[in-house]
Design a protein around this motif. Structure first.
Motif, PDB file in Angstrom:
ATOM      1  N   ASP A 157      10.711 -24.841 -64.006  1.00  0.00           N
ATOM      2  CA  ASP A 157       9.804 -25.527 -62.743  1.00  0.00           C
ATOM      3  C   ASP A 157       8.670 -24.796 -62.741  1.00  0.00           C
ATOM      4  OD1 ASP A 157      11.755 -27.639 -62.462  1.00  0.00           O
ATOM      5  OD2 ASP A 157      13.011 -25.922 -61.341  1.00  0.00           O
ATOM      6  N   GLU A 158       8.519 -23.472 -62.635  1.00  0.00           N
ATOM      7  CA  GLU A 158       7.226 -22.777 -62.731  1.00  0.00           C
ATOM      8  C   GLU A 158       6.418 -23.057 -63.818  1.00  0.00           C
ATOM      9  OE1 GLU A 158       7.739 -18.561 -61.771  1.00  0.00           O
ATOM     10  OE2 GLU A 158       9.780 -18.870 -61.086  1.00  0.00           O
ATOM     11  N   ALA A 202       0.648 -28.269 -65.107  1.00  0.00           N
ATOM     12  CA  ALA A 202       0.154 -29.510 -64.436  1.00  0.00           C
ATOM     13  C   ALA A 202      -1.094 -29.201 -63.373  1.00  0.00           C
ATOM     14  CB  ALA A 202       1.212 -29.926 -63.471  1.00  0.00           C
ATOM     15  N   ARG A 203      -1.434 -27.920 -63.308  1.00  0.00           N
ATOM     16  CA  ARG A 203      -2.819 -27.448 -62.553  1.00  0.00           C
ATOM     17  C   ARG A 203      -3.887 -27.751 -63.319  1.00  0.00           C
ATOM     18  NH1 ARG A 203      -1.774 -21.014 -60.992  1.00  0.00           N
ATOM     19  NH2 ARG A 203       0.208 -21.583 -59.818  1.00  0.00           N
ATOM     20  N   VAL A 247      10.319 -27.382 -70.715  1.00  0.00           N
ATOM     21  CA  VAL A 247       9.390 -28.307 -70.648  1.00  0.00           C
ATOM     22  C   VAL A 247       9.165 -28.802 -72.190  1.00  0.00           C
ATOM     23  CG1 VAL A 247       7.219 -28.519 -69.704  1.00  0.00           C
ATOM     24  CG2 VAL A 247       8.778 -26.918 -68.952  1.00  0.00           C
ATOM     25  N   CYS A 284       4.145 -33.956 -69.159  1.00  0.00           N
ATOM     26  CA  CYS A 284       4.910 -32.798 -69.227  1.00  0.00           C
ATOM     27  C   CYS A 284       5.932 -32.718 -68.190  1.00  0.00           C
ATOM     28  CB  CYS A 284       3.932 -31.592 -68.633  1.00  0.00           C
ATOM     29  SG  CYS A 284       4.804 -30.032 -68.195  1.00  0.00           S
ATOM     30  N   ASP A 285       7.308 -32.659 -68.704  1.00  0.00           N
ATOM     31  CA  ASP A 285       8.464 -32.897 -68.223  1.00  0.00           C
ATOM     32  C   ASP A 285       9.344 -31.790 -68.152  1.00  0.00           C
ATOM     33  OD1 ASP A 285       7.566 -35.527 -67.270  1.00  0.00           O
ATOM     34  OD2 ASP A 285       7.635 -36.104 -69.387  1.00  0.00           O
ATOM     35  N   ALA A 327       6.356 -25.722 -65.793  1.00  0.00           N
ATOM     36  CA  ALA A 327       5.650 -27.073 -65.647  1.00  0.00           C
ATOM     37  C   ALA A 327       4.699 -27.244 -64.607  1.00  0.00           C
ATOM     38  CB  ALA A 327       6.830 -28.065 -65.175  1.00  0.00           C
ATOM     39  N   ASP A 328       4.819 -26.502 -63.223  1.00  0.00           N
ATOM     40  CA  ASP A 328       3.658 -26.422 -62.509  1.00  0.00           C
ATOM     41  C   ASP A 328       2.547 -25.727 -62.601  1.00  0.00           C
ATOM     42  OD1 ASP A 328       5.596 -27.526 -60.609  1.00  0.00           O
ATOM     43  OD2 ASP A 328       5.917 -25.886 -59.685  1.00  0.00           O
ATOM     44  N   ALA A 329       2.587 -24.707 -63.659  1.00  0.00           N
ATOM     45  CA  ALA A 329       1.386 -24.076 -64.132  1.00  0.00           C
ATOM     46  C   ALA A 329       0.540 -25.031 -65.235  1.00  0.00           C
ATOM     47  CB  ALA A 329       1.950 -22.721 -64.740  1.00  0.00           C
ATOM     48  N   PHE A 340       0.791 -18.203 -65.923  1.00  0.00           N
ATOM     49  CA  PHE A 340       2.151 -18.289 -66.122  1.00  0.00           C
ATOM     50  C   PHE A 340       2.432 -17.258 -67.252  1.00  0.00           C
ATOM     51  CE2 PHE A 340       6.104 -19.345 -68.332  1.00  0.00           C
ATOM     52  CZ  PHE A 340       7.057 -19.447 -67.221  1.00  0.00           C
ATOM     53  N   ARG A 385      12.330 -20.263 -66.384  1.00  0.00           N
ATOM     54  CA  ARG A 385      11.573 -20.810 -65.108  1.00  0.00           C
ATOM     55  C   ARG A 385      10.811 -22.047 -65.441  1.00  0.00           C
ATOM     56  NH1 ARG A 385       9.017 -15.526 -65.623  1.00  0.00           N
ATOM     57  NH2 ARG A 385       7.060 -16.654 -64.830  1.00  0.00           N
TER      58      ARG A 385
END
Length: 173
Positions: free
Chosen positions: A158-159, A165-166, A140, A106-107, A161-163, A8, A156
């Motif tokens: 959501d992106e 959470a990996r 985040v 992470c939220d 947080a997804d990165a 990210f 961004r």
């Protein structure tokens, strides 16, 4: 060993109103300095306005601070599989790196920049929570081992947080 690839990357600039405010303050300060140094002697000021010293002084006194401030008002967020780094400025003046192994949760959150943190930028509240933001009201929130939170502002979230959470990828031997 190769450096870990970013999963990210986001660059944010502060809102245009911040730059306009800084420019207005610079112009007002410059006008006040000119008025004070020439005691409102308009003829003397006009005669001196085309000199090399006046031009250099104007550039050094008004132009350089404006360029320095504008170059700092730039936030970059970069996440790899095991780290998230936030820095301010094109030449990083302030940098914070957090190992993802230390992050409890992470939220994605919506926050109130002025009420919650006193504005944008690098902020710290009395309870120890920190925020790194440049614009907007989304980000985040990371929960750290000591119970404090670190908010990373993002356009961004959501992106991001997804990165974050990996799961970390195993290192190639």
């Amino acid at each position: 060993m190769q450096p870990t690839a970013a999963v990210f990357h986001e660059e944010q600039y502060f809102d245009w109103k911040v730059y306009a405010l800084i420019g207005t303050l610079e112009i007002l300060c410059g006008a006040a300095i000119l008025w004070w140094t020439h005691r409102a002697d308009v003829d003397g000021l006009i005669a001196h306005a085309w000199s090399l010293e006046f031009g250099l002084g104007l550039f050094a006194g008004l132009g350089l601070p404006f360029l320095l401030i504008v170059s700092v008002l730039h936030m970059t967020t970069e996440a790899t599989a095991d780290l998230v780094t936030v820095w301010y400025g094109w030449v990083p003046i302030y940098r914070r790196t957090i190992a993802m192994a230390e992050v409890k949760s992470c939220d994605v959150v919506t926050y109130r920049p002025l009420l919650d943190y006193g504005g944008w930028g690098c902020r710290r509240r009395a309870d120890g929570d920190r925020a790194f933001t440049a614009r907007g009201d989304r980000g985040v929130r990371l929960t750290l081992p000591d119970g404090t939170h670190l908010l990373i502002g993002s356009q961004r979230p959501d992106e991001l947080a997804d990165a974050l959470a990996r799961p970390p990828r195993p290192d190639a031997a």
